[in-house]
Design a protein around this motif. Structure first.
Motif, PDB file in Angstrom:
ATOM      1  N   PRO A 251      56.145  43.911  38.542  1.00  0.00           N
ATOM      2  CA  PRO A 251      57.191  43.403  39.440  1.00  0.00           C
ATOM      3  C   PRO A 251      57.210  41.877  39.471  1.00  0.00           C
ATOM      4  CG  PRO A 251      55.288  44.124  40.695  1.00  0.00           C
ATOM      5  CD  PRO A 251      55.008  44.495  39.271  1.00  0.00           C
ATOM      6  N   GLN A 252      58.396  41.316  39.469  1.00  0.00           N
ATOM      7  CA  GLN A 252      58.586  39.871  39.560  1.00  0.00           C
ATOM      8  C   GLN A 252      59.484  39.585  40.765  1.00  0.00           C
ATOM      9  OE1 GLN A 252      56.996  37.741  37.396  1.00  0.00           O
ATOM     10  NE2 GLN A 252      56.073  39.572  36.491  1.00  0.00           N
ATOM     11  N   THR A 253      58.986  38.793  41.716  1.00  0.00           N
ATOM     12  CA  THR A 253      59.729  38.532  42.946  1.00  0.00           C
ATOM     13  C   THR A 253      61.006  37.743  42.675  1.00  0.00           C
ATOM     14  OG1 THR A 253      57.671  38.501  44.215  1.00  0.00           O
ATOM     15  CG2 THR A 253      59.600  37.498  45.239  1.00  0.00           C
ATOM     16  N   ASN A 254      60.906  36.676  41.896  1.00  0.00           N
ATOM     17  CA  ASN A 254      62.060  35.834  41.539  1.00  0.00           C
ATOM     18  C   ASN A 254      62.849  35.388  42.770  1.00  0.00           C
ATOM     19  OD1 ASN A 254      61.396  36.154  38.814  1.00  0.00           O
ATOM     20  ND2 ASN A 254      62.699  37.955  38.591  1.00  0.00           N
ATOM     21  N   PHE A 255      62.138  34.767  43.700  1.00  0.00           N
ATOM     22  CA  PHE A 255      62.787  34.235  44.898  1.00  0.00           C
ATOM     23  C   PHE A 255      63.426  32.895  44.580  1.00  0.00           C
ATOM     24  CE2 PHE A 255      62.345  31.625  48.854  1.00  0.00           C
ATOM     25  CZ  PHE A 255      63.293  32.298  49.610  1.00  0.00           C
ATOM     26  N   ARG A 256      64.654  32.694  45.023  1.00  0.00           N
ATOM     27  CA  ARG A 256      65.366  31.439  44.812  1.00  0.00           C
ATOM     28  C   ARG A 256      65.391  30.658  46.121  1.00  0.00           C
ATOM     29  NH1 ARG A 256      64.091  32.436  39.962  1.00  0.00           N
ATOM     30  NH2 ARG A 256      65.357  33.981  38.834  1.00  0.00           N
ATOM     31  N   SER A 257      64.522  29.648  46.193  1.00  0.00           N
ATOM     32  CA  SER A 257      64.347  28.898  47.438  1.00  0.00           C
ATOM     33  C   SER A 257      65.629  28.208  47.896  1.00  0.00           C
ATOM     34  CB  SER A 257      63.238  27.847  47.261  1.00  0.00           C
ATOM     35  OG  SER A 257      62.007  28.451  46.979  1.00  0.00           O
ATOM     36  N   GLU A 258      66.439  27.754  46.943  1.00  0.00           N
ATOM     37  CA  GLU A 258      67.637  26.998  47.300  1.00  0.00           C
ATOM     38  C   GLU A 258      68.639  27.852  48.075  1.00  0.00           C
ATOM     39  OE1 GLU A 258      66.705  27.684  44.174  1.00  0.00           O
ATOM     40  OE2 GLU A 258      65.534  25.875  43.713  1.00  0.00           O
ATOM     41  N   THR A 259      68.715  29.125  47.735  1.00  0.00           N
ATOM     42  CA  THR A 259      69.719  30.002  48.352  1.00  0.00           C
ATOM     43  C   THR A 259      69.111  31.080  49.238  1.00  0.00           C
ATOM     44  OG1 THR A 259      69.665  31.414  46.384  1.00  0.00           O
ATOM     45  CG2 THR A 259      71.316  29.652  46.445  1.00  0.00           C
ATOM     46  N   HIS A 260      67.765  31.150  49.266  1.00  0.00           N
ATOM     47  CA  HIS A 260      67.061  32.198  50.008  1.00  0.00           C
ATOM     48  C   HIS A 260      67.507  33.589  49.556  1.00  0.00           C
ATOM     49  CE1 HIS A 260      65.261  29.929  53.687  1.00  0.00           C
ATOM     50  NE2 HIS A 260      65.138  29.253  52.557  1.00  0.00           N
TER      51      HIS A 260
ATOM     52  N   ASP B   8      63.107  28.217  58.365  1.00  0.00           N
ATOM     53  CA  ASP B   8      64.292  28.866  57.791  1.00  0.00           C
ATOM     54  C   ASP B   8      63.947  30.259  57.255  1.00  0.00           C
ATOM     55  OD1 ASP B   8      65.874  26.698  58.375  1.00  0.00           O
ATOM     56  OD2 ASP B   8      65.735  25.813  56.365  1.00  0.00           O
ATOM     57  N   LEU B   9      62.766  30.391  56.659  1.00  0.00           N
ATOM     58  CA  LEU B   9      62.348  31.679  56.118  1.00  0.00           C
ATOM     59  C   LEU B   9      62.144  32.713  57.214  1.00  0.00           C
ATOM     60  CD1 LEU B   9      59.773  30.510  53.416  1.00  0.00           C
ATOM     61  CD2 LEU B   9      61.915  31.729  52.968  1.00  0.00           C
ATOM     62  N   ASP B  10      61.611  32.277  58.335  1.00  0.00           N
ATOM     63  CA  ASP B  10      61.342  33.195  59.448  1.00  0.00           C
ATOM     64  C   ASP B  10      61.504  32.440  60.762  1.00  0.00           C
ATOM     65  OD1 ASP B  10      60.560  35.119  61.197  1.00  0.00           O
ATOM     66  OD2 ASP B  10      58.594  35.484  60.318  1.00  0.00           O
ATOM     67  N   PRO B  11      62.725  32.394  61.289  1.00  0.00           N
ATOM     68  CA  PRO B  11      62.976  31.645  62.525  1.00  0.00           C
ATOM     69  C   PRO B  11      62.142  32.122  63.705  1.00  0.00           C
ATOM     70  CG  PRO B  11      65.038  32.209  61.441  1.00  0.00           C
ATOM     71  CD  PRO B  11      63.965  32.972  60.733  1.00  0.00           C
ATOM     72  N   GLY B  12      61.680  33.365  63.657  1.00  0.00           N
ATOM     73  CA  GLY B  12      60.900  33.900  64.764  1.00  0.00           C
ATOM     74  C   GLY B  12      59.413  33.620  64.668  1.00  0.00           C
ATOM     75  N   LEU B  13      58.980  32.931  63.610  1.00  0.00           N
ATOM     76  CA  LEU B  13      57.552  32.668  63.434  1.00  0.00           C
ATOM     77  C   LEU B  13      57.127  31.469  64.276  1.00  0.00           C
ATOM     78  CD1 LEU B  13      54.939  33.361  61.810  1.00  0.00           C
ATOM     79  CD2 LEU B  13      55.663  31.598  60.192  1.00  0.00           C
ATOM     80  N   PRO B  14      56.316  31.657  65.316  1.00  0.00           N
ATOM     81  CA  PRO B  14      55.946  30.544  66.197  1.00  0.00           C
ATOM     82  C   PRO B  14      55.098  29.478  65.513  1.00  0.00           C
ATOM     83  CG  PRO B  14      55.492  32.672  67.236  1.00  0.00           C
ATOM     84  CD  PRO B  14      55.764  32.931  65.789  1.00  0.00           C
ATOM     85  N   GLY B  15      54.212  29.894  64.589  1.00  0.00           N
ATOM     86  CA  GLY B  15      53.273  28.953  63.991  1.00  0.00           C
ATOM     87  C   GLY B  15      53.934  27.778  63.315  1.00  0.00           C
ATOM     88  N   ALA B  16      55.028  28.027  62.612  1.00  0.00           N
ATOM     89  CA  ALA B  16      55.718  26.943  61.909  1.00  0.00           C
ATOM     90  C   ALA B  16      56.283  25.933  62.896  1.00  0.00           C
ATOM     91  CB  ALA B  16      56.828  27.512  61.031  1.00  0.00           C
ATOM     92  N   ARG B  17      56.818  26.411  64.007  1.00  0.00           N
ATOM     93  CA  ARG B  17      57.367  25.494  65.011  1.00  0.00           C
ATOM     94  C   ARG B  17      56.254  24.699  65.697  1.00  0.00           C
ATOM     95  NH1 ARG B  17      62.801  26.468  65.769  1.00  0.00           N
ATOM     96  NH2 ARG B  17      63.549  28.517  65.079  1.00  0.00           N
ATOM     97  N   ILE B  18      55.120  25.350  65.932  1.00  0.00           N
ATOM     98  CA  ILE B  18      53.971  24.633  66.507  1.00  0.00           C
ATOM     99  C   ILE B  18      53.539  23.514  65.576  1.00  0.00           C
ATOM    100  CG2 ILE B  18      51.525  24.832  67.109  1.00  0.00           C
ATOM    101  CD1 ILE B  18      52.095  27.644  68.124  1.00  0.00           C
TER     102      ILE B  18
END
Length: 754
Positions: free
Chosen positions: A185-194, A596-606
């Motif tokens: 499996p290859q994730t192939n995530f495109r950061s620019e467009t999510h 942006d990846l996870d608006p509900g993640l508190p750690g990033a905002r902290i």
């Protein structure tokens, strides 16, 4: 068997097989199947290895994922429904497709097409395409035994837009599940467009999932190939299948690279979770869903060289023998020569040992030594640490034991007394890691010495030692520097990994000297952990070879970050690393990416709020905390951080409100309680501050909290309550003469007031 099949193919020639391969018709439409370099169509394998392919087809591995169809969907989609736990869903068929009607990402009920099945039994889940390549795992699954729908969640249902809603990041197949249910499996995530452009060679697990890409092997197999004569059996272009191949999926781990291929070293591709108290019981038994790696690593079997293939059939996936015959392959009166140094011999499959009737479930080795724990509500899995039942530890620490798990209604005391009758009381004195880790989980400083003893015990597994050094450093801080430094020289990479992670608990100024050598470690997992721990060490502090090693370790760290480009937690941690390295603009960009990846993640905002604080922008720090609180009002850590940011903005009244809310949400947190008390005292609300401290709970309290309580108590002249805190502090610091003098003075005051 594999070697024999290869020889036959080589002798007979493969011209017909090659022709057949050219005539292979396309598989059932799956838009994610793609040609990957070095891999071939999975169906080619069965042309020569028919027996192995037939055996594998019976396994759960072969059914790990499939395009949804009448042949693969096990659940009832004939106008059925589920309602419970605040979740409502209906399941139906339309235009030969499978549908679910459920709350979508916008909070509105909508119909979604089921694209894939996920797993086979005892439960089957279903994947929904939400657009942008995002496949989401529905959190309502089908119980294949009871033949009914059930909800996988716990507690209250998550809100749309949050991490744990079925449309959120946690349930995203591309992010959470992709590694272990398909072939290459290859994730192939495109950061620019999510968005994702995920692909694989085969929808489900296949031959190349374990043996690696088969292109070179197929080329070798062609009789006209010049490579045929030079190749050596049995691998002939395939990766070596070892226990590391199995552990790549059967483990609680973080991927370190984005291009994992079978045959690589486990610790060069993944970093495993250690024996954390939220994942394992104090005695090492599995608590959370950690799969097999961490428990098996603790076992005597692992240290003796036993592998997965000694017990499991590699293609079917099941065990090699039924019942105790599996264990008595080795545990017999005469020790197998292979394990002579570890001597597993003995008469174990007898009523004399089991004290249960022959043929009964209680006489099965696995019933006592591999107790089951149920995950995903319907999936019982066996512990692989091969424990000895210890009901005495269960009574002390709440650990499970096979005796009372089987004999429902019986107590741990009953079980312990029964074992005393059978074996005498000596079993209670068997060595165990439980006392040390249970004490550490309770933040008991007395456990430090017990943890130190585990690290120095040559009979302990590397994962136990590595976990112990981590816990020791958390409790002892700078006092554990010598222990951590010694662990960096251990031959076991898991001990060195534990040392690298332990450095995060040491003062930043001593970390380089303590674990600097690990930057050049031969194991990638260790290097990445060391780089993360040394983030606050500026590059100018590194000299000569150490600077080179640091740069290489940071390159490994960046590879890990890129491999997890769609994981908000990884990006958040990397943002903090960049800030520590003196790159605030890059750090801010990375932290905003995490949000942006996870608006509900508190750690990033902290972390973003703390970045603004560190760079002198107090207003932005407070605003960022306020945004985080608005999205997660029940998080004590966010309330506390917001309170501190308000203090820095001199908004004391609002700050106290947030600090008091933090205490209310997490009353056991000493730091929250102490800070709230100091804030209340600073505005003259000293009586309210003192009410935050309970003399009845003084024993076992944090030293800093006790000191604060004493200072406020003395200020109010409430000597009787203050004495309780002083006496508790004296027990924590028996050699502190000032504390001893204070206790004597308070006792004298009490006598005078009688």
């Amino acid at each position: 068997m594999v070697r024999a099949a290869l020889l036959i193919c080589g002798m007979l020639g493969l011209a017909p097989a090659t022709a057949a391969a050219e005539d292979l018709t396309p598989l059932a439409a799956d838009p994610q199947i793609a040609n990957h370099a070095g891999f071939v169509d999975e169906r080619l394998c069965s042309l020569c290895h028919a027996d192995q392919a037939a055996a594998f087809a019976t396994s759960h591995h072969a059914k790990a994922m499939a395009v949804a169809s009448d042949a693969t969907v096990l659940a009832d989609f004939n106008d059925t429904s589920y309602e419970g736990n605040g979740v409502t869903a209906s399941f139906f068929r339309k235009d030969r497709q499978f549908y679910v009607s459920i709350e979508g990402p916008d909070g509105k009920q909508a119909d979604f097409v089921v694209k894939y099945t996920f797993a086979y039994e005892p439960l089957q889940q279903y994947l929904i395409d939400l657009g942008g390549g995002k496949l989401q795992t529905l959190d309502i699954a089908w119980d294949t035994k009871k033949r009914e729908w059930f909800w996988l969640g716990a507690g209250s249902v998550a809100k749309p837009g949050s991490t744990f809603h079925w449309t959120g990041p946690f349930y995203r197949w591309n992010r959470t599940c992709i590694d272990c249910h398909s072939t290459d499996p290859q994730t192939n995530f495109r950061s620019e467009t999510h968005t994702y452009e995920s692909s694989y060679v085969a929808t489900s697990i296949g031959c190349q999932s374990c043996h690696g890409g088969g292109a070179k092997h197929v080329e070798w197999a062609k009789p006209q190939s010049e490579a045929s004569a030079a190749a050596s059996l049995p691998r002939v272009g395939l990766s070596e299948v070892s226990m590391d191949t199995c552990l790549a999926c059967h483990s609680r781990r973080t991927r370190l690279v984005g291009d994992y291929k079978p045959g690589g070293s486990f610790l060069d591709n993944f970093s495993p979770a250690m024996l954390r108290s939220d994942l394992y019981f104090p005695d090492g038994q599995v608590l959370d869903e950690v799969f097999e790696y961490g428990s098996f690593q603790q076992s005597k079997m692992a240290r003796a060289g036993v592998t997965c293939f000694d017990c499991h059939r590699p293609h079917e996936g099941g065990v090699k023998a039924v019942g105790n015959a599996l264990c008595t392959q080795c545990h017999t009166r005469d020790a197998p020569e292979r394990f002579a140094l570890n001597d597993p011999s003995g008469a174990f499959d007898t009523p004399t040992h089991t004290h249960h009737a022959e043929g009964s479930s209680g006489a099965l080795c696995a019933s006592c030594h591999m107790p089951e724990r149920t995950y995903m509500k319907v999936d019982p899995r066996r512990d692989h640490s091969f424990v000895i039942p210890r009901p005495d530890l269960s009574e002390m620490y709440g650990t499970p034991n096979a005796c009372t798990s089987c004999h429902e209604g019986k107590t741990n005391v009953w079980a312990s007394q029964t074992l005393d009758k059978w074996f005498g009381a000596g079993w209670r004195n068997r060595p165990t890691i439980a006392h040390a880790f249970a004490g550490a989980a309770q933040n008991d400083a007395a456990s430090i010495q017990a943890l130190r003893a585990l690290v120095g015990d040559g009979k302990q597994a590397g994962i136990v030692k590595g976990s112990a050094i981590g816990e020791m450093s958390r409790l002892a801080g700078a006092d554990a520097v010598a222990d951590v430094k010694a662990a960096t020289e251990n031959v076991d990479p898991l001990v060195r990994l534990g040392a690298a992670e332990a450095a995060n608990n040491l003062p930043p100024e001593v970390r380089l000297d303590t674990i600097g050598r690990l930057l050049g470690d031969k194991t990638r997992a260790v290097r990445v952990a060391a780089a993360r721990a040394l983030g606050s060490t500026q590059s100018l502090d590194f000299l000569g070879d150490q600077r080179r090693d640091f740069d290489r370790a940071v390159a490994d760290l960046k590879t890990y970050v890129e491999a997890n480009a769609d994981v908000a937690e990884t990006q958040s941690n990397y943002g903090t690393f960049l800030l520590e390295q003196g790159h605030p603009l890059e750090a801010e960009k990375t932290l905003r990416k995490a949000i942006d990846l996870d608006p509900g993640l508190p750690g990033a905002r902290i972390n973003l709020a703390e970045l603004y604080r560190a760079t002198g922008d107090g207003l932005k720090s407070e605003q960022t905390y306020a945004e985080a609180v608005a999205g997660n009002p029940d998080r004590a850590d966010l309330r506390f951080g917001h309170g501190l940011s308000l203090v820095r903005q001199k908004a004391t009244a609002e700050a106290i409100g947030e600090l008091e809310m933090a205490v209310q949400l997490d009353p056991a947190n000493a730091r929250y309680r102490m800070t709230a008390a100091v804030a209340l005292d600073s505005v003259g609300r000293t009586e309210e501050a003192f009410e935050l401290f309970d003399p009845a709970q003084a024993t076992g309290a944090d030293a800093n909290l006790l000191n604060t309580a004493i200072q406020i108590g003395l200020k109010l002249r409430r000597y009787a309550e203050t004495l309780s805190f002083a006496m508790a502090l004296s027990r924590l610091q028996p050699d502190d003469q000032n504390v001893a003098d204070l206790v004597r003075q308070l006792l004298a005051v009490g006598e005078d007031n009688k």
